[in-house]
Structures are given as structure tokens and as C-alpha cells.
Design an enzyme around this catalytic site. Sequence first.
Site, PDB file in Angstrom:
ATOM      1  N   GLU A 260       0.798  -1.226   0.000  1.00  0.00           N
ATOM      2  CA  GLU A 260       0.000   0.000   0.000  1.00  0.00           C
ATOM      3  C   GLU A 260       0.834   1.281   0.000  1.00  0.00           C
ATOM      4  O   GLU A 260       0.851   2.025   0.992  1.00  0.00           O
ATOM      5  CB  GLU A 260      -0.982  -0.010   1.180  1.00  0.00           C
ATOM      6  CG  GLU A 260      -1.917  -1.215   1.159  1.00  0.00           C
ATOM      7  CD  GLU A 260      -2.979  -1.196   2.266  1.00  0.00           C
ATOM      8  OE1 GLU A 260      -2.885  -0.365   3.168  1.00  0.00           O
ATOM      9  OE2 GLU A 260      -3.895  -2.019   2.203  1.00  0.00           O
TER      10      GLU A 260
ATOM     11  N   GLU B 209      -5.748  -8.370   0.109  1.00  0.00           N
ATOM     12  CA  GLU B 209      -6.460  -8.054   1.357  1.00  0.00           C
ATOM     13  C   GLU B 209      -7.902  -7.697   1.034  1.00  0.00           C
ATOM     14  O   GLU B 209      -8.171  -6.950   0.084  1.00  0.00           O
ATOM     15  CB  GLU B 209      -5.875  -6.830   2.077  1.00  0.00           C
ATOM     16  CG  GLU B 209      -4.587  -7.073   2.796  1.00  0.00           C
ATOM     17  CD  GLU B 209      -4.077  -5.834   3.532  1.00  0.00           C
ATOM     18  OE1 GLU B 209      -4.895  -4.990   3.963  1.00  0.00           O
ATOM     19  OE2 GLU B 209      -2.849  -5.727   3.657  1.00  0.00           O
TER      20      GLU B 209
HETATM   21  O1  IFM Z   1      -4.762  -3.382   8.897  1.00  0.00           O
HETATM   22  C1  IFM Z   1      -4.619  -2.804   7.641  1.00  0.00           C
HETATM   23  C2  IFM Z   1      -3.434  -3.403   6.915  1.00  0.00           C
HETATM   24  O2  IFM Z   1      -2.261  -3.259   7.623  1.00  0.00           O
HETATM   25  C3  IFM Z   1      -3.255  -2.726   5.577  1.00  0.00           C
HETATM   26  N1  IFM Z   1      -4.478  -2.686   4.838  1.00  0.00           N
HETATM   27  C4  IFM Z   1      -5.677  -2.265   5.494  1.00  0.00           C
HETATM   28  C5  IFM Z   1      -5.849  -3.019   6.797  1.00  0.00           C
HETATM   29  C6  IFM Z   1      -7.142  -2.551   7.505  1.00  0.00           C
HETATM   30  O3  IFM Z   1      -7.073  -1.215   7.806  1.00  0.00           O
END
Ligand code: IFM
Length: 440
Positions: A166, A351
Site C-alpha cells: 500500500e 487483502e
Molecule cells: O490493517 C490494515 C493493513 O495493515 C493494511 N491494509 C488495510 C488493513 C485494515 O485497515
Amino acid sequence: MINLSFLQDFPKDFNFGVATSSYQIEGTMYGNCGKSIWDDFAERKLNGIDGKLACNHIEYFKEDIKLIKDAGFKAYRFSFAWPRLFPDNNKDVNLKGVDFYKQLLEEINNCDLEAFPTIYHWDLPIRFQKIKGWEDQETCKHFGELSFFISKTFGDQFEKISTINEPWCVSWLSHYLGEHAPGIKNIQSAAKTMHNILFAHSQSVEALRSCNDHQIGIVLNNQFGQPINNNEENIQATKLFDEIHNRWFSDAIFKGKYPELALSILEKYLPENYKTQLELISSPIDWIGLNYYTRSLIKYKKSDDGVNYECNSGTLKKTDMGWEFYPEGLSYFIKRINKEYDNNIPIYITENGMANNDKLSLGNSIQDHDRIEFFNVHLKEVLNCVNEKLPVKGYFAWSLLDNYEWAFGYSKRFGLVFTDFQNFKRIPKNSYYEFQKYLK
Ligand code: IFM
């Protein structure tokens, strides 16, 4: 009754997994781990609520891997902690850190899971902040060295690896909005890190390619932007939001350029040779990771720095983060990567998941029905894409465990497994059993 029975309709080789990250679960007080920008930020801004203990994964990792295996998942996405490997300086490696990741990878492989490591998921050693962290390209060069070290030391234990998790969060969220470490609110710092984090990615790719035969990716978090209404100024504001949040990174990686509107605001802060560096940044990768959670409704709002928008939330069903359920956005981004950027590149949903206000009920069960619904509606979008022959190859639920949710500390629970932070007990929630029912 909403369930996940359609998981059986995915192709046999589709990779279902779970994801975590080092700072959020490991516990920095164990194993000579050094300090990161998150320890510093937690002390300054979060009343000291930090990842010192987290889920004590360092001691419980075998139990955690067994949970993944027992649910029927086939892959595990985790990250290396840079300050655990190099706590004090960039030369002296911490043998306890090396030993931990060797044991972790061995356990993953012994359980026939595929390891999907990430090199950087936000725990930058604090020493780099003295040279302004990601604002200085020296940090990027050291990131290349770290990547080389990781590949050389652990590279025989995995095929796929991602460089950075990210980049929008590392740059914009942390240097413009100031919501994440190091908590800077400044457009100049933000612009520099928007570019430098991609330059760091390029240094990492180069180092990994020189060392091993990995399949290399990067993980982007895309958020769907929708104009709050059809006024022309809100439509333009949404375009700028999309460029800053999403296209800045995918345009750079796949096309070697930055999108126009965002560039018109940020270019004056970029290094003079940024175009040459974009050539390196766009060197080919082997797969792309997409993290997806929600949408934002975008409204024009005048700002002196030219970032003329604000993000609003709509009226759809929300998670405990206040994020709306908007599953259509997930298939939108899968299709966009495929059509506009690269119609061959394998896409992994690295994710997707939700925070829920989970409570232990009698008999130690956790009825997280809303989470099952969240997975249901998002996974249906993924299945539709698979059926349309788009190259989506895997899906990782965020997250295995309730963990340290950054600026929210331990108050937001994203896990398939409940963590009792008093005694580190792990208690699978109903969503865990729902995956297990159909994956096993
Ligand atoms: O917990 C985070 C993760 O570290 C990165 N992506 C989003 C998740 C939820 O906020």
C-alpha cells in the site's frame, strides 16, 4: 441464510489464503527487535498504544500456522520486520530475527502452505526518520539492500514476493493526512514520498532480480471514488481523488508516467530526474496485489495546495471502521487493471475483510454474521471475474487474527480468529468456521 458455499465453485487451483503483517502481530518486545517509526508515533500520538505485545505471534507462530492450515487455506501472506532483521544499523543482522523467519517459513512449508512474503509493511526502522525517512532516496537504496538480503537469506523458501504494501498509505496517508507514522501533514513531503516509495520499489525489484528467480509483485490499495452528485466540480474532484489514491501508483508501474491532474499539483516537489526514475519504476513485474475495502463519496472542496476534494461516507451498510460495504468496487478494479493496464498480469486480492465489534458469547463462540456477509458479497464479485476468465488467481482474507490496527490500536477487530489480548488466547470466530466448512 448467507453462507460461503459457493467457494466450491472456484477453480481447484485458486489460491485462498489469509494475510497479516509484522508490526500488527509479532510483538516488538520479543527477539531483540529494534524500534520503528510506529513505536515513535504510538508514543507521540497514540498514548503509547503500540505493537510491543501485539498478538505475540513470535511465540505463538506455530499455533497460528496450524489455524491457517486447519481452516483449509492454501497460502499465507505475512511481512518481514526490517527493525527485527536490522535493529541497530544497516550492517549488523539480528540472528534471532533471521532465526525467527527461518522457522516461520519452515513451518509454513511443512504445512504445505504457500508463503507470500511482503518486504515492507510500514515498520520503517526509526533511525531512517533522522534522514527524513522515505523523503530521502538514501532510504530507498537501503531498502534495495534489505531486499537483496531477504532474497539471499530466505529466498529458497518462497516463489512469490511483494516489495511494498500500500504505497498510498506509506506516502499520502502518512505525509499528507498525517494519520499514520511518521504523522506528517505537508504536501511537499507527501509528493516526495509518493515518488520515493515507488523508487524504493524499483530498487527492490532490481535487487531481487539480481539474486533469485522470484515472481515479484507490489500490493496497491485501491479505493473506489464516486462523485457525491453529478455537479461538474464534484466529477473533477473525483478524478483527482482517483489519480492520487489509485492511478498515481498503477500508471507509474504499468505505464511509466504519472496521471496529469495529480502531476499538475505535485510535479513541482518531485526530484528533477523523476522521469528517468519512472523508467526504472515501470520495469516489468510478475503479478499485482490488490487490497480492497470500500468506496468514498467525493465532494469538491477548495484547498490552498490544490488538493480540492473531501471524502465522505454514504448510507450503505458499514463496518466498524465506518467503511461502507461496496463490493462492486472490487470487480471494478480487477477489470480496470486487466483492461487499462495489463491484460495478462495475474491479479491477487491480497487483502479484503472487515472490522466488526466482535464479542465473546457464552460457550466461547463469536457470531460474526456481518463478516460472513462481507466475505459473501465480495467473494461473489471475485467469482464473477474468474468466470469471465479474468486472471484473478487468489484471495487473501484480512486478517487471520484481531491485531494492532495502527492508529486505532486494538479497538478494531478484523480477524477470522478472535485474539484475547490479555492472555493471547486465539478463538476462531464463526467466519473462520464458515471458510473451513467449504475449503477443507
Ligand atoms: O490493517 C490494515 C493493513 O495493515 C493494511 N491494509 C488495510 C488493513 C485494515 O485497515
